[in-house]
Design an enzyme around this catalytic site. Structure first.
Site, PDB file in Angstrom:
ATOM      1  N   ASP A 233      38.682  44.703  35.556  1.00  0.00           N
ATOM      2  CA  ASP A 233      37.756  45.115  36.593  1.00  0.00           C
ATOM      3  C   ASP A 233      37.556  46.295  36.921  1.00  0.00           C
ATOM      4  O   ASP A 233      36.399  46.961  37.357  1.00  0.00           O
ATOM      5  CB  ASP A 233      38.076  44.174  37.918  1.00  0.00           C
ATOM      6  CG  ASP A 233      37.952  42.886  37.604  1.00  0.00           C
ATOM      7  OD1 ASP A 233      38.345  42.014  36.929  1.00  0.00           O
ATOM      8  OD2 ASP A 233      36.562  42.287  38.302  1.00  0.00           O
ATOM      9  N   LYS A 244      42.487  40.425  36.914  1.00  0.00           N
ATOM     10  CA  LYS A 244      42.946  39.604  37.816  1.00  0.00           C
ATOM     11  C   LYS A 244      44.424  39.206  38.019  1.00  0.00           C
ATOM     12  O   LYS A 244      45.078  39.318  37.211  1.00  0.00           O
ATOM     13  CB  LYS A 244      42.572  38.101  36.992  1.00  0.00           C
ATOM     14  CG  LYS A 244      42.519  36.779  37.683  1.00  0.00           C
ATOM     15  CD  LYS A 244      42.334  36.725  39.017  1.00  0.00           C
ATOM     16  CE  LYS A 244      40.884  36.894  39.335  1.00  0.00           C
ATOM     17  NZ  LYS A 244      40.322  37.061  40.917  1.00  0.00           N
TER      18      LYS A 244
HETATM   19  O1  MRU Z   1      37.616  37.384  40.363  1.00  0.00           O
HETATM   20  P1  MRU Z   1      36.806  37.216  38.902  1.00  0.00           P
HETATM   21  O2  MRU Z   1      36.651  36.018  38.447  1.00  0.00           O
HETATM   22  O3  MRU Z   1      35.550  38.059  39.043  1.00  0.00           O
HETATM   23  O4  MRU Z   1      37.769  38.040  38.121  1.00  0.00           O
HETATM   24  C1  MRU Z   1      37.511  38.209  36.698  1.00  0.00           C
HETATM   25  C2  MRU Z   1      38.500  39.001  35.753  1.00  0.00           C
HETATM   26  O5  MRU Z   1      39.710  39.420  36.289  1.00  0.00           O
HETATM   27  C3  MRU Z   1      38.146  39.340  34.510  1.00  0.00           C
HETATM   28  O6  MRU Z   1      39.067  39.378  33.710  1.00  0.00           O
HETATM   29  C4  MRU Z   1      37.405  40.506  34.768  1.00  0.00           C
HETATM   30  O7  MRU Z   1      36.159  40.567  35.495  1.00  0.00           O
HETATM   31  C5  MRU Z   1      36.664  40.910  33.456  1.00  0.00           C
HETATM   32  S1  MRU Z   1      35.319  40.165  32.883  1.00  0.00           S
HETATM   33  C6  MRU Z   1      34.870  40.508  31.408  1.00  0.00           C
END
Ligand code: MRU
Length: 348
Positions: A233, A244
């Site tokens: 992220d 995550k």
């Molecule tokens: O909370 P989320 O579902 O938006 O988190 C998503 C993640 O952590 C993904 O691994 C990250 O955004 C990479 S998406 C290519």
């Protein structure tokens, strides 16, 4: 399935909170609706959050009937602030907002600016899609024939548009006829692994087995895993990676057991303004996402719960970062700026 589609007067999104039980598309026609959908994680995943926010600003601009350019830009910046409050960790959100506000600051009357904002959102969307293609091709080189890959959360087409980042690499390795298998962690509390990664990989015909987050160490320690591969992220200038919640634990398990830990992310997820992961804002979500599963309580009434949505993996645990412009390794503090100065191969 495309997570976001521009319709000309709104966007259509796949409601990711309802997968895999129902395949429901929602039509959003205002900036407020887009902000709510991001906050409620109907659209999610760092690149797709940025794409949706860009269209949100383009839609917001269309609704502004300001008497002059100054008040038009003031109204637009209020909308940008609303979007910026939705999810603090994914830097793609803030980069997309900044890009849209710069585009709005260009010349022309309100009608010209409104049209240029749609074009800018479409450009961001196209660049993110193209980036996933490069990441998938480059990253597939790291995947040996016969590998079992563990992944966490969901970094597939639903999170990115295009091919996906971590899952794009896996899908491309399969297309190259490599015999691969995947272990997908369920990803508590919101189960993106169980719901979305399983759904996407099963549709691709990739052998995938669902495990709970707490089973990862067992399988890695038994020698059942050849590499870990996740998305991101936000990546700080030194290579620290926010992803995550649970990613850090997976990285430590991988290191302890001599298993490579790879991150796949577009260069748009790199935040050079932060020297290290210490400065990455960690989204804190509602406790009831932990105490309830699909509305059913799993803890005593009134149980306090913590819900940080992301954690930071220090760069020393990261064996390589696969970006759209190349595969990076330590020392990230020099390889990251070097790759960012390189011309994009994706147009991004
Ligand atoms: O909370 P989320 O579902 O938006 O988190 C998503 C993640 O952590 C993904 O691994 C990250 O955004 C990479 S998406 C290519």
């Amino acid at each position: 399935m495309e997570p976001v589609v521009w319709l000309g007067d709104g966007i259509e999104i796949v409601d990711q909170t309802r997968l895999p039980w129902e395949e429901v598309c929602l039509r959003l026609s205002t900036c407020q609706e887009v902000a709510a959908a991001i906050n409620e994680m109907r659209v999610r995943g760092a690149p797709v959050i940025g794409i949706a926010a860009a269209y949100g600003i383009a839609l917001g601009a269309r609704s502004i009937e300001a008497p002059d350019k100054e008040s038009f830009l003031a109204d637009l910046s209020r909308m940008a602030e609303m979007l910026a409050c939705t999810r603090p960790t994914a830097v793609n959100l803030f980069k997309a907002i900044d890009r849209m506000l710069s585009a709005a600051g260009g010349g022309g009357d309100a009608a010209t600016i409104k049209a240029s904002l749609v074009a800018e959102a479409e450009a961001i969307h196209a660049e993110e899609r193209a980036a996933t293609r490069s990441i998938s091709r480059l990253g597939a080189e790291l995947i040996r024939d016969g590998s079992t890959i563990i992944t966490h959360c969901n970094a597939g087409p639903l999170a990115t548009g295009g091919y996906g980042t971590a899952l794009g690499v896996i899908i491309e390795a399969k297309r190259q006829d490599k015999a691969i298998a995947v272990l997908a962690t369920e990803t508590r509390p919101l189960l993106q692994g169980a719901r979305l990664t399983m759904w996407e990989l099963m549709r691709e015909g990739i052998p995938v087995t669902l495990i709970t987050d707490s089973m990862a160490g067992h399988f890695i320690n038994r020698g059942d895993v050849d590499c870990a591969l996740v998305g991101a992220d936000r990546i700080a200038a030194n290579g620290d990676v926010a992803n995550k919640i649970g990613t850090y634990a997976l990285a430590v398990l991988a290191r302890e057991n001599g298993v490579p830990f790879y991150v796949a992310a577009p260069t748009s997820t790199i935040d050079l303004s932060l020297a290290s992961g210490d400065g990455i804002p960690i989204e804190q979500r509602r406790p009831d996402e932990v105490t309830l599963i699909r509305g059913m309580s799993i803890a005593p009434q009134g149980a306090p719960a913590a819900n940080p949505a992301f954690d930071v993996t220090p760069h020393r645990y990261v064996s390589a970062i696969v970006t759209d412009r190349g595969i990076l390794r330590e020392p990230y503090v020099s390889t990251i700026p070097r790759v960012l100065s390189r011309a994009s191969t994706t147009g991004g």
